[in-house]
Each structure stands twice: as structure tokens, then as C-alpha cells.
Design a protein around this motif. Sequence first.
Motif, PDB file in Angstrom:
ATOM      1  N   HIS A 110     -12.262 -10.484  -1.893  1.00  0.00           N
ATOM      2  CA  HIS A 110     -11.568  -9.715  -2.925  1.00  0.00           C
ATOM      3  C   HIS A 110     -10.072  -9.715  -2.636  1.00  0.00           C
ATOM      4  N   ALA A 111      -9.295  -9.334  -3.627  1.00  0.00           N
ATOM      5  CA  ALA A 111      -7.854  -9.240  -3.426  1.00  0.00           C
ATOM      6  C   ALA A 111      -7.555  -8.146  -2.407  1.00  0.00           C
ATOM      7  N   ARG A 112      -6.633  -8.427  -1.491  1.00  0.00           N
ATOM      8  CA  ARG A 112      -6.311  -7.429  -0.473  1.00  0.00           C
ATOM      9  C   ARG A 112      -5.782  -6.166  -1.142  1.00  0.00           C
ATOM     10  N   THR A 113      -6.221  -5.017  -0.652  1.00  0.00           N
ATOM     11  CA  THR A 113      -5.900  -3.736  -1.284  1.00  0.00           C
ATOM     12  C   THR A 113      -5.343  -2.764  -0.248  1.00  0.00           C
ATOM     13  N   TRP A 114      -4.305  -2.022  -0.656  1.00  0.00           N
ATOM     14  CA  TRP A 114      -3.707  -1.016   0.207  1.00  0.00           C
ATOM     15  C   TRP A 114      -3.745   0.334  -0.506  1.00  0.00           C
ATOM     16  N   VAL A 115      -4.240   1.361   0.167  1.00  0.00           N
ATOM     17  CA  VAL A 115      -4.278   2.708  -0.395  1.00  0.00           C
ATOM     18  C   VAL A 115      -3.449   3.619   0.507  1.00  0.00           C
ATOM     19  N   PHE A 116      -2.511   4.341  -0.101  1.00  0.00           N
ATOM     20  CA  PHE A 116      -1.635   5.227   0.659  1.00  0.00           C
ATOM     21  C   PHE A 116      -1.766   6.666   0.166  1.00  0.00           C
ATOM     22  N   PHE A 117      -1.792   7.589   1.108  1.00  0.00           N
ATOM     23  CA  PHE A 117      -1.784   9.017   0.787  1.00  0.00           C
ATOM     24  C   PHE A 117      -0.481   9.662   1.266  1.00  0.00           C
ATOM     25  N   SER A 118       0.460   8.831   1.680  1.00  0.00           N
ATOM     26  CA  SER A 118       1.764   9.279   2.155  1.00  0.00           C
ATOM     27  C   SER A 118       2.847   8.533   1.383  1.00  0.00           C
ATOM     28  N   ARG A 119       3.800   9.273   0.786  1.00  0.00           N
ATOM     29  CA  ARG A 119       4.912   8.640   0.073  1.00  0.00           C
ATOM     30  C   ARG A 119       5.722   7.754   1.018  1.00  0.00           C
ATOM     31  N   ARG A 120       5.993   8.280   2.213  1.00  0.00           N
ATOM     32  CA  ARG A 120       6.813   7.534   3.162  1.00  0.00           C
ATOM     33  C   ARG A 120       6.148   6.216   3.546  1.00  0.00           C
ATOM     34  N   GLU A 121       4.855   6.266   3.822  1.00  0.00           N
ATOM     35  CA  GLU A 121       4.133   5.048   4.203  1.00  0.00           C
ATOM     36  C   GLU A 121       4.126   4.040   3.068  1.00  0.00           C
ATOM     37  N   ALA A 122       3.940   4.518   1.837  1.00  0.00           N
ATOM     38  CA  ALA A 122       3.935   3.633   0.679  1.00  0.00           C
ATOM     39  C   ALA A 122       5.301   2.979   0.480  1.00  0.00           C
ATOM     40  N   LEU A 123       6.379   3.743   0.619  1.00  0.00           N
ATOM     41  CA  LEU A 123       7.725   3.191   0.447  1.00  0.00           C
ATOM     42  C   LEU A 123       8.060   2.203   1.561  1.00  0.00           C
ATOM     43  N   ASP A 124       7.628   2.495   2.783  1.00  0.00           N
ATOM     44  CA  ASP A 124       7.848   1.551   3.890  1.00  0.00           C
ATOM     45  C   ASP A 124       7.130   0.234   3.621  1.00  0.00           C
ATOM     46  N   PHE A 125       5.926   0.318   3.074  1.00  0.00           N
ATOM     47  CA  PHE A 125       5.157  -0.887   2.753  1.00  0.00           C
ATOM     48  C   PHE A 125       5.920  -1.756   1.754  1.00  0.00           C
ATOM     49  N   LEU A 126       6.562  -1.132   0.782  1.00  0.00           N
ATOM     50  CA  LEU A 126       7.250  -1.885  -0.270  1.00  0.00           C
ATOM     51  C   LEU A 126       8.456  -2.656   0.259  1.00  0.00           C
ATOM     52  N   ASP A 127       8.986  -2.243   1.398  1.00  0.00           N
ATOM     53  CA  ASP A 127      10.146  -2.939   1.971  1.00  0.00           C
ATOM     54  C   ASP A 127       9.821  -4.382   2.337  1.00  0.00           C
ATOM     55  N   THR A 128       8.569  -4.659   2.657  1.00  0.00           N
ATOM     56  CA  THR A 128       8.185  -6.016   3.068  1.00  0.00           C
ATOM     57  C   THR A 128       7.103  -6.629   2.175  1.00  0.00           C
ATOM     58  N   ALA A 129       6.720  -5.921   1.112  1.00  0.00           N
ATOM     59  CA  ALA A 129       5.636  -6.405   0.245  1.00  0.00           C
ATOM     60  C   ALA A 129       6.068  -7.625  -0.556  1.00  0.00           C
ATOM     61  N   GLU A 130       5.091  -8.487  -0.872  1.00  0.00           N
ATOM     62  CA  GLU A 130       5.338  -9.648  -1.720  1.00  0.00           C
ATOM     63  C   GLU A 130       5.046  -9.275  -3.171  1.00  0.00           C
ATOM     64  N   PHE A 131       5.927  -9.727  -4.073  1.00  0.00           N
ATOM     65  CA  PHE A 131       5.752  -9.438  -5.493  1.00  0.00           C
ATOM     66  C   PHE A 131       5.504 -10.737  -6.257  1.00  0.00           C
ATOM     67  N   PRO A 132       4.774 -10.653  -7.386  1.00  0.00           N
ATOM     68  CA  PRO A 132       4.286  -9.442  -8.040  1.00  0.00           C
ATOM     69  C   PRO A 132       3.161  -8.764  -7.250  1.00  0.00           C
ATOM     70  N   LEU A 133       3.024  -7.475  -7.518  1.00  0.00           N
ATOM     71  CA  LEU A 133       2.031  -6.624  -6.872  1.00  0.00           C
ATOM     72  C   LEU A 133       1.331  -5.833  -7.977  1.00  0.00           C
ATOM     73  N   VAL A 134       0.052  -5.565  -7.811  1.00  0.00           N
ATOM     74  CA  VAL A 134      -0.714  -4.855  -8.832  1.00  0.00           C
ATOM     75  C   VAL A 134      -0.882  -3.390  -8.424  1.00  0.00           C
ATOM     76  N   PHE A 135      -0.578  -2.488  -9.350  1.00  0.00           N
ATOM     77  CA  PHE A 135      -0.844  -1.065  -9.155  1.00  0.00           C
ATOM     78  C   PHE A 135      -2.025  -0.660 -10.017  1.00  0.00           C
ATOM     79  N   LYS A 136      -2.926   0.165  -9.444  1.00  0.00           N
ATOM     80  CA  LYS A 136      -4.076   0.655 -10.204  1.00  0.00           C
ATOM     81  C   LYS A 136      -4.265   2.145  -9.951  1.00  0.00           C
ATOM     82  N   THR A 137      -4.580   2.875 -11.014  1.00  0.00           N
ATOM     83  CA  THR A 137      -5.025   4.250 -10.834  1.00  0.00           C
ATOM     84  C   THR A 137      -6.461   4.215 -10.327  1.00  0.00           C
ATOM     85  N   ASP A 138      -6.900   5.292  -9.692  1.00  0.00           N
ATOM     86  CA  ASP A 138      -8.264   5.304  -9.151  1.00  0.00           C
ATOM     87  C   ASP A 138      -9.297   5.198 -10.258  1.00  0.00           C
TER      88      ASP A 138
END
Length: 399
Positions: free
Chosen positions: A167-195
Motif C-alpha cells: 500500500h502507499a506509505r502512510t503517516w498519521v500525526f497527533f502532534s502539530r509540531r511533528e507533522a510540521l517537522d515531517f513536511l520540512d523533508t516530505a516529497e510532493f505531491p503528497l495526499v491528505f485524507k480525513t479519517d
Amino acid sequence: MDKEKLIKLLRSSGVLRFFPRQLKMMLKSRAGFEGLHRLDWQENYDRLMAGVQPAAEPATHREVCIIHDWMMRHGYYEAACMELGVPYHVMDLTSSDWVEKAEADDSFIYFLRPFVLSTLGRTVYEERAYFLSRVLQRSLFPAFDSLWIYESKRRCASWLEYFRIPHARTWVFFSRREALDFLDTAEFPLVFKTDIGSDALGVRVLHSAREARRIVNACFGRGFQSNFYDPRDRNWGQVLFQQHLGDVKEWRMIRIGESFFAYQKGKKGEFHSGTKIVEFHVPGKDLLDFSRNALEKMGMNAVALDVFEDRDGKFFVNEVQAYYGANEPGGYYYEDGKEVILNEGETIEMMVHGEPGRFFHHQGEWRFEAGDFSRNAGCNLRVKLAFQERGEPLPGYAV
């Protein structure tokens, strides 16, 4: 004129299309999501039941229980039982005396289709499903595990990871800081999904870190809101990102017992889901084997897989759905580029050389069988499979 009739008039006239977004959201807040659509759901149910042709005589003395669904889609199970000659009754497990009702009922099988158009609805039906199957030890169909991951992108991602399903690799964050840190090195395009969210309504393809940060700030602020759902139902306190697999085909693979159906979802814009475009193509043995092997590994035999096929012919499971939208009149259907017109009340999940049918897996081999195997959104097959699993198969073909 009462509120529901006024809403129905506005919807049928097409006036709602011209309402500003804020006015539409206010209408949903006042009427409630269920109230906004209730008359439509009732009309669909009445139309379905009017076209049922009951069996001439009962096929079994076993009585089953069909759990009432707020969207009235339990009508598919009613229609299936009537056509197959299976005695049934409908029970509402959202009433205040539901525990008393459930304890007093001792049906052979319980058929449940959850309401999943709101977080509250999904939670309520999930609670009832757990109580029926795990506390009262009733025979629930489909099994609780498949209902537990149904329409939860977060749970499904964990499920696929645990069973080592591609499956496509998936990341779930419950911390704003952790999510923003992830975006600093993330490859785009990236898919966002609501639960929660069907038909790609809670999905966004993000092309830059700036877009993604806005999503993160919304999810950890007031909450991300999908225009379709109840305005009080927001994705908050969490954010889910998924790897973008590029230009892919998307297959809908349906399994009910050893009956398999397949079609491709036509693409519109950046999405396949929700387009209502169905392209009937014959699936290869490799795709059929991949889907069956994945479901065997997960222990599921009455679900649909959404499968991506990349340019190299590799398969990735996008979602696992206990239920799915039926191919009925109202969509756009094509085989070999030619439009296929469905008749009122007809459901076709697969077509090969102009004939609807199924692929049946028997003794390690696949064979195509022409026939009407998708009746009532697949619920005829589901009822037959449930009886077959309990050791009392109904007359007719095997599932």
C-alpha cells in the motif's frame, strides 16, 4: 410547509446549487445532515421495495434480523431476503431501548450495514456491532473486523501495515509540531485524507509544503471541514498524509465468498473515487490472485478492495471497504469505449464481452460465469454466503 418538504423542494429544483457555501452550511446546521437527505433516502428505499418480486415459497425456516440503517440501505437486505425466500425482521438498534431489544432477539444471522456519513453515526453502529457480536455472541454479517476498519483511513492504514499488504506509505500525526517537522523533508505531491469520508470528499492532493502547512494548521486548529458533511463533523487533533503513487489505474475488486467482481474507476481531475465513471475491463489473473491472496491473509471474504496499479504493473491496496457504492442507474458505464445503459433496479459490478457476471474461484482456478450475481447491491450473494458459512446453504448456485 414543513422543514423537510422545503429542503426537498430546494434540492429538486436545483436552487441549492446557487446558494453561497456559508448559506449551505447554515442549512446543514439547522436541518442536520440526516434531515437534509432523509426524504431522498426514503424515496430510494420505496423505489427499491416496489420492484421486489418475492420468492414463491420460503427457502428456509431460519429467520434473520436486518439492522435498520439511517440511510435506509438495509432495504437491499430486505429485498434480497424476499427474493431468496428468507424470513426476516428489521430491528432499530439506535432507539433508547436497544439493549433490551437485542437481548430479547435470537435470530439465526444479523445483517448490519453501518451509517458512515458522520463520525457519530459510525461510532454508534460500531458500538452496536461490537455488542451484538462480542457481548451477546450473535452471528454478525459481515464480521466485526471488516466493520471496524470500514471508512476509517487511519485504522485501515494500520491494518494494511500489520498484514504486510502492499500500500502507499502512510503517516498519521497527533502532534502539530511533528507533522510540521515531517513536511520540512516530505516529497510532493503528497495526499491528505480525513479519517472518515467516501468518494474522495475528504481527500486533497497537496503540491507544496505551503498547502500542506495550511492543512496541518486547520486540523490542529478549528478542524478541517469537508463541504459535504455535517459542518459540526470536523477532522481535528490529527492529520493523515499518504504517499502519492503518481499516474495509476484504480480497480474496484469485490469479493463475496469465492465470487469476485472487478472494474476500473474512471478518472476525473486528480481522482478516481466519486466520479461515478465505471469502465468494465477484464481483470488479469495476476490482479485476481493479488486481491484474493491479500484478502485471505487478512481473513476477509465479504469486502471490496480499491487497488492501484502503477505503470510497472505493481498493485497497491488503497482501501478495504466492508460496503461500497453499487453500480446502479445514475452512473456512467462503459465497456470498450461504448456506453452501457443500466435498467431500473439493475446492479452490474462486472461485465465481460457484453455479459454481466462474476469470476468464480474453484480448486485454484478462475472461471467467468455469466449471470445476474450482483442483485440488490450484492446482498443476494451476501445472504447466501452467510447461510453457507453457517452450514445451511440456500438452494441454487454456490457463493
